[in-house]
Design a protein around this motif. Structure first.
Motif: not given
Length: 174
Positions: A14-20
């Motif tokens: 799972x790559x880095x991400x920004x949530x809502x």
């Protein structure tokens, strides 16, 4: 179900991400026979192939997220604004950069050197009586050598002579 797991590449990260909410989440590895599941704004490890999100899909989420597009757009707008401001400041006479550039173009202006060896006389601030004759020189005034006047050249008008159709033509010898 084991066949469907083998069709799906296991051990997906799972790559880095920004949530809502815009919170940052670091990338993480999933265990063997599990893979990254979820969507662009929420990721977790699972073994259900229907919930799988591949690394390619994850990268697509990063590339076209609204915040990424807004960041790129604001950077472009800021760059254009800075370039436009600099160009306008070099063209507008009321701007500091324009005045400084014009000042740099003027030749060096050093200390003025007087063209005469005579000291400058102060202007008279009082009325001179015509019956009294010439006024004495001011204190500290020393007359220098007087040179004879130089011959004056005749003054000619600028440009070619004017044509007068009423005047007779000049005599030209044959």
């Amino acid at each position: 179900q084991l066949a469907s797991l083998s069709a799906v590449s296991a051990d997906e990260d799972c790559l880095w991400y920004l949530d809502k909410d815009g919170s940052w989440h670091h990338s993480f590895d999933c265990n063997f026979f599990t893979f990254c599941c979820g969507d662009c704004y929420h990721r977790y490890c699972c073994s259900d192939p229907l919930k799988l999100i591949t690394e390619r899909q994850q990268k697509h989420c990063l590339a076209f997220s609204p915040k990424t597009i807004a960041g790129i757009a604001s950077a472009v707008v800021l760059f254009v604004a800075i370039v436009t401001t600099i160009i306008c400041c070099f063209m507008c006479s009321c701007c500091y950069l324009y005045q400084r550039r014009q000042h740099m173009r003027t030749p060096f202006q050093g200390q003025e050197i007087p063209l005469s060896s005579y000291p400058e006389q102060p202007p008279f601030t009082y009325a001179v009586d015509p019956k009294a004759g010439p006024a004495p020189p001011p204190p500290g005034f020393a007359p220098g050598a007087m040179y004879p006047p130089t011959a004056q050249y005749p003054m000619y008008p600028a440009g070619p002579p004017l044509y007068n159709p009423a005047a007779p033509p000049p005599y030209l010898p044959p």
